[in-house]
Write a protein that holds these residues in place. Structure first.
Motif, PDB file in Angstrom:
ATOM      1  N   LYS A 119       0.807  -1.222   0.000  1.00 38.16           N
ATOM      2  CA  LYS A 119       0.000   0.000   0.000  1.00 38.16           C
ATOM      3  C   LYS A 119       0.841   1.272   0.000  1.00 38.16           C
ATOM      4  O   LYS A 119       0.388   2.323  -0.447  1.00 38.16           O
ATOM      5  CB  LYS A 119      -0.922   0.017   1.229  1.00 38.16           C
ATOM      6  CG  LYS A 119      -1.826  -1.202   1.379  1.00 38.16           C
ATOM      7  CD  LYS A 119      -2.838  -1.294   0.258  1.00 38.16           C
ATOM      8  CE  LYS A 119      -3.817  -2.440   0.502  1.00 38.16           C
ATOM      9  NZ  LYS A 119      -4.750  -2.618  -0.649  1.00 38.16           N
ATOM     10  N   LYS A 133       2.142   6.218  -8.106  1.00 39.65           N
ATOM     11  CA  LYS A 133       1.025   6.941  -7.483  1.00 39.65           C
ATOM     12  C   LYS A 133      -0.261   6.749  -8.279  1.00 39.65           C
ATOM     13  O   LYS A 133      -1.354   6.618  -7.711  1.00 39.65           O
ATOM     14  CB  LYS A 133       1.351   8.436  -7.397  1.00 39.65           C
ATOM     15  CG  LYS A 133       2.369   8.806  -6.340  1.00 39.65           C
ATOM     16  CD  LYS A 133       2.605  10.316  -6.371  1.00 39.65           C
ATOM     17  CE  LYS A 133       3.604  10.757  -5.312  1.00 39.65           C
ATOM     18  NZ  LYS A 133       3.875  12.222  -5.409  1.00 39.65           N
ATOM     19  N   LYS A 192      -1.288   4.290  -9.693  1.00 36.75           N
ATOM     20  CA  LYS A 192      -1.883   2.982  -9.411  1.00 36.75           C
ATOM     21  C   LYS A 192      -2.555   2.943  -8.037  1.00 36.75           C
ATOM     22  O   LYS A 192      -2.969   1.881  -7.564  1.00 36.75           O
ATOM     23  CB  LYS A 192      -0.794   1.895  -9.479  1.00 36.75           C
ATOM     24  CG  LYS A 192      -0.268   1.641 -10.888  1.00 36.75           C
ATOM     25  CD  LYS A 192      -1.311   0.958 -11.757  1.00 36.75           C
ATOM     26  CE  LYS A 192      -0.763   0.602 -13.119  1.00 36.75           C
ATOM     27  NZ  LYS A 192      -1.776  -0.087 -13.957  1.00 36.75           N
ATOM     28  N   GLY A 193      -2.621   4.106  -7.378  1.00 36.24           N
ATOM     29  CA  GLY A 193      -3.302   4.175  -6.086  1.00 36.24           C
ATOM     30  C   GLY A 193      -2.427   3.851  -4.896  1.00 36.24           C
ATOM     31  O   GLY A 193      -2.930   3.674  -3.778  1.00 36.24           O
ATOM     32  N   GLU A 235       0.364   4.866  -2.129  1.00 37.21           N
ATOM     33  CA  GLU A 235       0.910   6.059  -1.476  1.00 37.21           C
ATOM     34  C   GLU A 235       2.440   6.028  -1.544  1.00 37.21           C
ATOM     35  O   GLU A 235       3.059   4.984  -1.329  1.00 37.21           O
ATOM     36  CB  GLU A 235       0.457   6.103  -0.017  1.00 37.21           C
ATOM     37  CG  GLU A 235       0.918   7.346   0.717  1.00 37.21           C
ATOM     38  CD  GLU A 235       0.539   7.342   2.191  1.00 37.21           C
ATOM     39  OE1 GLU A 235       0.861   8.336   2.871  1.00 37.21           O
ATOM     40  OE2 GLU A 235      -0.059   6.344   2.653  1.00 37.21           O
TER      41      GLU A 235
END
Length: 466
Positions: free
Chosen positions: A253, A283, A285-286, A288
């Motif tokens: 993540k 980023k 791709k979601g 953090e």
């Protein structure tokens, strides 16, 4: 997943080619290559083993996944009955009396050794120019260095002379040449793979690892060579990494990077731009992305070389021509030792021995060596904190592109500084992989200790992302 090992295995099983044909083809390519990657060909052994594989297939017997797969060995690993020179004048006629644990595991799995590969003498260098066999030439541009110290191993894989090679990484010696030549190179967690039979450079950071053209091939080889070894007390029992486990990166993540690596005057402008572009793609791709604080490059390099030189001075003290190597007689025993070591060690090896003896000497050990040990502890603590905040860390492999052959020999300090982005992860004993994407010399992916599976997961994710 892409895999040369699986492809060749299927070709052998289907009888599309014989193992002997495969091995002969690779040996001929190695013999004719002009990149100075070969210290010694293991032709007789390789062809004899290939004939056994062919006989099994002809008899309808099943073969293992690695059975019949040709590979290369950096010339710092013992392989019984072969010359193991460490690319040095001192050991140019030395024959191994036994086989290194990692290499023996591959032999037991049926893999076929083709070649002892050129490298910096005793692993001392970042360019594979410090060798009696001539500088290794880069796979992409022969005017440039092949990287070091596992330069011959990386070039052989990049040029398809070997399916995979076993390198050695002390401060970046697998990852940097892999980046220079556009292949994958893994430094496992320290202790995951036995060091028994590897000529020691710096025992606290030496790691055995694979170089290959795909993540899957790295995984296959890593599983075979990993495991506890009673001959190396730093090893531990590790679980095999499955193919399915690295296909799913949903658990990742948060990704970190060290901002001082990027906000640095020493970094090449193109490498910096490409790295920042990679961050934007991650980023998108979601995931953090966090900028992290870390020790400056000069502190990392000086800490690493302080400790590595101290350890190599100790490790190479046994090489005086008495039990090993090319002895040169002089007027008395003391002179014999001095002349043997002076005439047979390379300039870079002598530089590191002298530096190591200096930092260990009375009056300097407290001021320099113990300070280095304390800094290593601080670096490890910094990593521990970082991996509480992020799942993996990414970084450039090198601040600059490969230099021309000859330039590093003129400027040893520049060569040391080329390791600025690799040595910190060595001091932390962390699993780190170079992938041939993201910048001109690739990217490094690093995770916390024992999380080798995680770096392979994210490497696989980035393969389709950038």
């Amino acid at each position: 997943m892409d895999s040369q090992i699986r492809k060749i295995h299927q070709q052998l099983v289907n009888k599309d080619m014989t193992c002997t044909q495969l091995v002969q083809e690779k040996l001929e390519a190695l013999k004719q290559n002009t990149h100075n990657t070969v210290n010694a060909l293991l032709s007789d052994t390789a062809l004899a083993l290939a004939a056994k594989v062919d006989a099994k297939i002809a008899n309808g017997e099943p073969i293992g996944l690695l059975e019949g797969i040709p590979f290369g060995i950096k010339d710092v690993y013992m392989v019984q009955g072969t010359y193991t020179t460490a690319s040095s004048n001192l050991l140019k006629n030395y024959k191994s009396a036994y086989t290194a644990t990692a290499i023996q595991k591959l032999l037991d799995a049926g893999a076929i050794p083709l070649v002892k590969e050129n490298c910096d003498s005793f692993g001392h260098g970042s360019s594979s120019e410090n060798t009696i066999f001539g500088a290794v030439k880069n796979a992409k541009n022969p005017e440039l260095v092949g990287g070091g110290s596992s330069g011959g191993s990386a070039v052989n894989v990049a040029k398809d002379y070997t399916v995979f090679s076993i390198g050695g990484d002390t401060g970046g010696s697998i990852r940097q040449p892999a980046g220079y030549n556009g292949v994958y190179g893994l430094k496992p967690t320290y202790g995951r793979v036995s060091r028994y039979g590897l000529m020691a450079y710096a025992s606290s950071t030496d790691c055995v690892g694979p170089i290959a053209k795909s993540i899957e091939d790295v995984r296959i080889v890593l599983n075979v060579i990993s495991g506890k070894d009673i001959k190396d007390q730093t090893t531990y029992t590790s679980e095999a990494i499955s193919e399915d486990s690295i296909l799913n990166s949903d658990g990742i993540k948060t990704v970190g990077y060290f901002k001082n690596f990027i906000e640095n005057d020493a970094i090449d402008a193109e490498i910096k731009t490409d790295f920042l572009n990679t961050i934007e793609k991650i980023k998108a791709k979601g995931i953090e992305v966090k900028a992290l604080d870390f020790f400056d490059s000069n502190t990392l390099v000086s800490t690493y070389y302080t400790l590595a030189m101290a350890e190599t001075a100790s490790n190479l003290s046994r090489l005086d021509g008495t039990n090993y190597g090319n002895r040169i007689e002089a007027e008395n025993l003391k002179e014999t030792y001095a002349v043997t070591r002076s005439e047979n060690f390379s300039e870079e090896t002598k530089r590191r021995i002298v530096g190591g003896n200096q930092v260990l000497s009375q009056g300097f050990s407290d001021e320099i060596y113990l300070k280095g040990l304390n800094l290593r502890d601080e670096i490890a603590a910094n990593f521990e904190h970082d991996f509480n905040e992020v799942d993996v860390v990414i970084s450039p492999v090198t601040p600059n592109t490969p230099p021309k052959i000859g330039d590093s020999l003129k400027d040893p300090l520049a060569m040391y500084l080329s390791d600025a982005y690799t040595v910190g992860f060595s001091l932390g004993q962390l699993p780190t992989i170079t992938i041939p994407q993201g910048t001109a010399t690739g990217l490094q992916i690093t995770a916390a200790k024992h999380n080798d599976e995680l770096v392979l997961k994210f490497a696989n994710f980035l393969k389709d992302t950038i």
